[in-house]
Design an enzyme around this catalytic site. Structure first.
Site, PDB file in Angstrom:
ATOM      1  N   ALA A  10       0.802  -1.231   0.000  1.00 26.89           N
ATOM      2  CA  ALA A  10       0.000   0.000   0.000  1.00 26.89           C
ATOM      3  C   ALA A  10       0.832   1.276   0.000  1.00 26.89           C
ATOM      4  O   ALA A  10       0.283   2.371  -0.037  1.00 26.89           O
ATOM      5  CB  ALA A  10      -0.919   0.013   1.222  1.00 26.89           C
ATOM      6  N   GLY A  13       2.529   3.523  -5.723  1.00 23.48           N
ATOM      7  CA  GLY A  13       1.943   3.040  -6.963  1.00 23.48           C
ATOM      8  C   GLY A  13       0.454   2.815  -6.869  1.00 23.48           C
ATOM      9  O   GLY A  13      -0.293   3.585  -6.260  1.00 23.48           O
ATOM     10  N   TYR A 193       8.180 -13.153 -13.513  1.00 22.21           N
ATOM     11  CA  TYR A 193       7.041 -12.274 -13.225  1.00 22.21           C
ATOM     12  C   TYR A 193       5.789 -12.768 -13.939  1.00 22.21           C
ATOM     13  O   TYR A 193       4.727 -12.915 -13.340  1.00 22.21           O
ATOM     14  CB  TYR A 193       7.372 -10.837 -13.651  1.00 22.21           C
ATOM     15  CG  TYR A 193       6.277  -9.843 -13.343  1.00 22.21           C
ATOM     16  CD1 TYR A 193       6.144  -9.309 -12.064  1.00 22.21           C
ATOM     17  CD2 TYR A 193       5.379  -9.428 -14.327  1.00 22.21           C
ATOM     18  CE1 TYR A 193       5.142  -8.389 -11.773  1.00 22.21           C
ATOM     19  CE2 TYR A 193       4.372  -8.518 -14.042  1.00 22.21           C
ATOM     20  CZ  TYR A 193       4.264  -8.007 -12.762  1.00 22.21           C
ATOM     21  OH  TYR A 193       3.265  -7.104 -12.471  1.00 22.21           O
TER      22      TYR A 193
END
Length: 332
Positions: A10, A13, A193
């Site tokens: 949090a 971004g 990823y």
């Protein structure tokens, strides 16, 4: 009673933008922000309260890439709350990203150019490593740590008067071709990823099958291409600045070029307002921004085989068993 919303990752971004936007939607929620250290948590809380001084915002420190940290925070959350209404599983990493400029150049002269620019297919690689738990770092942070967190919080998520929600930040880069059941931690490839985000999609699909009848619903979202700390590590900042005018133009053709964290959180916020019983478990919700700057959400079918999803889920359970045996002292 106030709805309780937990957001991992949090402190910047999309995660930070999401927290602000959720409070704009409903200032009465109890927002619990999860960051990796105390300083980041407190700084993030101060930023949020500067815009929403009357909001109820608490903090908790967790490194989702560390199983010990996840187990400790799950125990603390069980002590703090009687239930969780929303858990946004947003924290993630993309270590040492590199662009294959040769593949990108070749792609510009083929029919795959737009797809490559919107999903990074074939042009983006990463170098992964083992973490302190002996797991591949990207897999552990982007998926497995969150999976363990969810499993440890089942008592707060299941059997409540109203449905509880899991909302995973996935990606348009989540590709079936980057994932393998025989190497689900992606120890051998260079697209960790993409593999971890496809594994996220698989996990969400299975969780719906297992837990919908207990009032727990899972969704996956794609924030689109957002300029954030993660993105800025791919290329030097000055190159991004040079590319920005081109990227604004590309957005007329590639609606997932959301570019700002505020725009990237559109699908997350949209799901906050939906009844989960009417959502499609086999759909990913994409944040989109039109060339003229209008935000909207687009639902796209996930390229997931449910049999593969079930097999993968069983592997996660086996890995979970090993992890809990190792950290039995952190269990109630």
């Amino acid at each position: 009673m106030k709805r309780v919303v937990l957001v991992t990752g949090a402190n910047g971004g999309v995660g930070l933008a999401l927290c602000r936007r959720l409070l704009e939607e409903d200032g009465s929620i109890h927002l619990c922000i999860a960051c990796r250290d105390t300083l980041k948590s407190q700084a993030t809380r101060d930023l949020i309260l500067a815009d929403h001084p009357d909001a109820q915002v608490s903090t908790i420190e967790v490194d989702v890439g560390s199983l010990a940290s996840v187990l400790r925070v799950a125990r603390e959350l069980r002590c703090r709350f009687q239930r969780l209404d929303f858990v946004y599983l947003n924290a993630g990493i993309m270590p040492n990203p590199r662009v294959n400029f040769k593949a990108l150049w070749q792609g510009l002269f083929t029919g795959k150019a737009l797809r490559m620019l919107t999903t990074a297919e074939g042009i983006m690689t990463q170098t992964d490593r083992l973490n302190g738990d002996g797991l591949q770092e990207v897999f552990a942070t982007n998926l497995f740590g969150h999976f363990i967190l969810v499993r440890q919080l089942e008592s707060l998520l299941c059997g409540n008067e109203k449905p509880s929600r899991l909302i995973w930040t996935s990606s348009s880069n989540a590709r079936k071709s980057a994932f393998s059941l025989s190497d689900y931690q992606h120890t051998k490839g260079q697209e960790s990823y993409s593999s971890s985000k496809y594994a996220t999609d698989l996990t969400s699909v299975v969780l719906n099958r297992k837990f919908n009848n207990q009032g727990l619903y899972s969704s996956v979202v794609c924030p689109g291409l957002v300029m954030s700390n993660m993105t800025y590590r791919i290329l030097p900042v000055f190159i991004w600045k040079l590319l920005m005018p081109i990227m604004w133009l590309i957005r007329f053709f590639a609606k997932t070029y959301t570019l700002t964290p505020y725009n990237g959180a559109e699908a997350h916020v949209w799901l906050f307002k939906q009844k989960p019983e009417y959502l499609d478990a086999l759909v990913k919700y994409h944040s989109c921004t039109s060339g003229l700057g209008k935000n909207y959400v687009e639902a796209r079918q996930i390229d997931v085989d449910e049999e593969t999803a079930e097999e993968f889920y069983q592997k996660l359970l086996e890995l979970e068993k090993q992890a809990l045996e190792r950290y039995s002292d952190l269990l109630d």
